[in-house]
Structures are given as structure tokens and as C-alpha cells.
Motif scaffolding. Structure first.
Motif, short mmCIF file in Angstrom:
data_model
loop_
_atom_site.label_atom_id
_atom_site.label_comp_id
_atom_site.label_asym_id
_atom_site.label_seq_id
_atom_site.Cartn_x
_atom_site.Cartn_y
_atom_site.Cartn_z
N PHE A 196 -26.80 44.08 66.19
CA PHE A 196 -28.00 43.39 65.77
C PHE A 196 -27.93 41.94 66.24
CE2 PHE A 196 -30.32 41.00 62.34
CZ PHE A 196 -31.58 41.44 62.68
N HIS A 197 -26.85 41.27 65.94
CA HIS A 197 -26.68 39.89 66.37
C HIS A 197 -25.23 39.41 66.28
CE1 HIS A 197 -25.61 38.32 62.49
NE2 HIS A 197 -26.45 39.20 62.01
N SER A 198 -24.34 40.18 65.67
CA SER A 198 -22.99 39.74 65.33
C SER A 198 -22.30 39.00 66.47
CB SER A 198 -22.15 40.96 64.94
OG SER A 198 -20.79 40.60 64.79
N ASN A 199 -21.44 38.04 66.10
CA ASN A 199 -20.70 37.30 67.11
C ASN A 199 -19.74 38.17 67.91
OD1 ASN A 199 -21.83 34.77 66.86
ND2 ASN A 199 -20.41 34.10 65.28
N CYS A 200 -19.63 39.45 67.55
CA CYS A 200 -18.80 40.34 68.36
C CYS A 200 -19.36 40.45 69.77
CB CYS A 200 -18.68 41.71 67.71
SG CYS A 200 -20.17 42.71 67.76
N TRP A 201 -20.65 40.12 69.96
CA TRP A 201 -21.22 40.18 71.32
C TRP A 201 -20.52 39.17 72.22
CZ3 TRP A 201 -23.82 36.14 73.82
CH2 TRP A 201 -24.23 35.07 73.03
N LEU A 202 -20.17 38.01 71.68
CA LEU A 202 -19.45 37.02 72.47
C LEU A 202 -18.05 37.51 72.81
CD1 LEU A 202 -20.25 33.46 71.06
CD2 LEU A 202 -20.56 34.28 73.40
N HIS A 203 -17.39 38.06 71.80
CA HIS A 203 -16.03 38.57 72.02
C HIS A 203 -16.05 39.69 73.05
CE1 HIS A 203 -11.89 38.94 70.02
NE2 HIS A 203 -11.86 39.66 71.12
N ALA A 204 -17.03 40.58 72.93
CA ALA A 204 -17.12 41.69 73.87
C ALA A 204 -17.32 41.20 75.30
CB ALA A 204 -18.26 42.62 73.46
#
Length: 256
Positions: A172-180
Motif C-alpha cells: 500500500f505504501h510501507s517503507n519496505c518499498w524503499l528497502h526492496a
């Protein structure tokens, strides 16, 4: 020192120190109402976000898993006006990203699709039903791909532990997108204030990491807070980000 509302969410004493600096700098320049709430972390945000009242939110930086001091605490912190995080938009240089020496790995080639579920705090803020979002997102993915899907959560199958076999992360928006993105996994996000790609691109997700450098200009060190640099850059970001318009965020709250 003023008293600040909200739950401090386990942040160290630096929270009080930075709040005092921000408060003094903002009032001195006539840019802050002395009664403006300064919140720390997500627990204090929902009632302000959904009421349409102005507030400033403070939290760890976006790369706190990588940028830490000797005690393991973040060396960078973010402040956001009327929202919980910044969007990824902008055209900032890459100097701070390079200076950080945060590792950015080559693109990976895996088979699985990870769906990163929103946290309870985010669901409360947006009026989002996490299970319903997972069901709808999974069904939408199945229209375009038969790849195996693994449900990811901050404490269950974290991205950093399963990334070697991932084709894409959908969140949805989680900062995991940056980590990924930093570990070489493409991402698709569905939140309109952090929109990257779309589900119909799941077999060929966008492989664009250019906006990672933007996020390095949306977090600051203690020295940058003390010098006033953080406050000046924060004020400029608050003017330019559509996510910080009260009318916009109030219209965005919905239930499923």
C-alpha cells in the motif's frame, strides 16, 4: 519546554531535543503557531490526520536500518507537515545518497510476489481494512500472474529475509518499498501519495530507483536540525508536496 501530544513510540531522548529545536526555530521565524502539535511516531497521528487539524510529525529517517550510530539508533530523522511520511517525488541530486554509502544492490531475478500488508496504525489512519486490501490486491494480481504469492509483514517474512527469491513487492505504501528497491527488488505501490506502477504491470514491474535519492533530501541529521538547515528544507517540502494539503488528505480517508 512545551508539552507535546502523542505517543513517543519508544523514541529516545533525542525526540525532546529535536522538538525543542524545531519549536524555537519555527516560532522565531513566525512560521509556527506555538500551539501546533508536534507528534512523534504513528500512534499519535490518526486523530489529527482524520480531523483535518494541522500537525507536524517526527519519526526515524527512511534508511534507519542502514544509517545508525554506535548504539544502533538512527542517525537521521524526518519531519513531515500534516502527514506521516513524504512522497517520493522531486528532482534532487544524488550527493547525499552517495555520501551515505548505503549499499544499493543489482536487480534481482526471483519468482515470488510479496504482498506487504499495512500495519494497524496505517489502517486506522486511512480507515483501511487490511484483510480486505490483501484479498483485493491478491485477486487483482491473479488477473495478470500465476506466480506464487507470499504475505509479508514487518514481523512476518520481512523483505530483507526473503528478497533473494522475489520477483516484485506489492504494498500500500510501507517503507519496505524503499528497502526492496535498495536490495534489487522492483515494487508496485497502491497508495495515491506513493504511487509507483500498477498491478497490471506485475509481470514487468518498473525498474526505476531514481527517486531513492529524493528520499535522502527528506531526512536530516541532528547537526542539520541544530543549524536550521532541516527546518528550511522542511518548510520548502511542505509547500511543494500535495500530500500535505488538508483538503486532500481528508478526502482520501475511506473505509472498505
Amino acid at each position: 519546554m512545551p508539552k507535546y501530544p502523542g505517543n513517543f513510540h519508544g523514541h529516545p531522548p533525542i525526540t525532546d531535543e529535536i522538538f525543542a529545536i524545531l519549536h524555537a526555530q519555527g516560532i522565531a521565524k513566525g512560521q509556527v503557531d506555538p500551539s501546533l502539535p508536534l507528534l512523534s511516531g504513528l500512534p499519535g497521528c490518526p486523530k489529527y490526520f482524520r480531523s483535518g487539524k494541522n500537525f507536524i510529525n517526527f519519526d526515524r529517517g527512511y534508511f534507519h536500518h542502514f544509517l545508525q550510530d554506535g548504539s544502533g539508533e538512527s542517525t537521521h530523522w524526518r519531519i513531515v507537515y500534516n502527514y506521516m511520511w513524504h512522497d517520493h517525488l522531486g528532482d534532487f541530486p544524488d550527493d547525499r545518497m552517495k555520501e551515505s554509502k548505503v549499499p544499493i544492490l543489482d536487480w534481482q531475478s526471483g519468482d515470488k510476489i510479496a504482498i506487504c500488508a499495512p500495519d494497524p496504525y496505517h489502517c486506522e489512519i486511512f480507515g483501511l481494512n487490511a484483510n480486505r486490501w490483501i484479498e483485493k490486491t491478491s485477486a487483482e494480481i491473479r488477473k495478470y500472474s500465476d506466480r506464487p504469492i507470499v504475505l509479508n509483514h514487518r514481523k512476518v517474512n520481512p523483505v530483507r529475509e526473503i528478497y533473494k527469491d522475489l520477483h516484485c513487492v506489492v504494498t500500500f505504501h510501507s517503507n519496505c518499498w524503499l528497502h526492496a528497491l535498495m536490495i534489487g527488488v522492483p515494487v508496485i505501490t497502491t497508495c495515491k501519495h506513493r504511487k509507483i506502477g500498477s498491478i497490471d504491470q506485475i509481470e514487468n514491474p518498473p525498474r526505476d530507483r531514481s527517486f531513492i535519492q529524493n528520499m535522502f533530501y527528506k531526512q536530516w541529521t541532528m547537526a542539520q536540525f541544530e543549524s536550521g538547515q532541516a527546518w528550511e528544507e522542511f518548510c520548502q517540502l511542505s509547500k511543494n508536496s500535495p500530500a500535505n494539503l488538508i483538503e486532500d488528505r481528508c478526502e482520501y480517508v475511506y473505509h472498505e
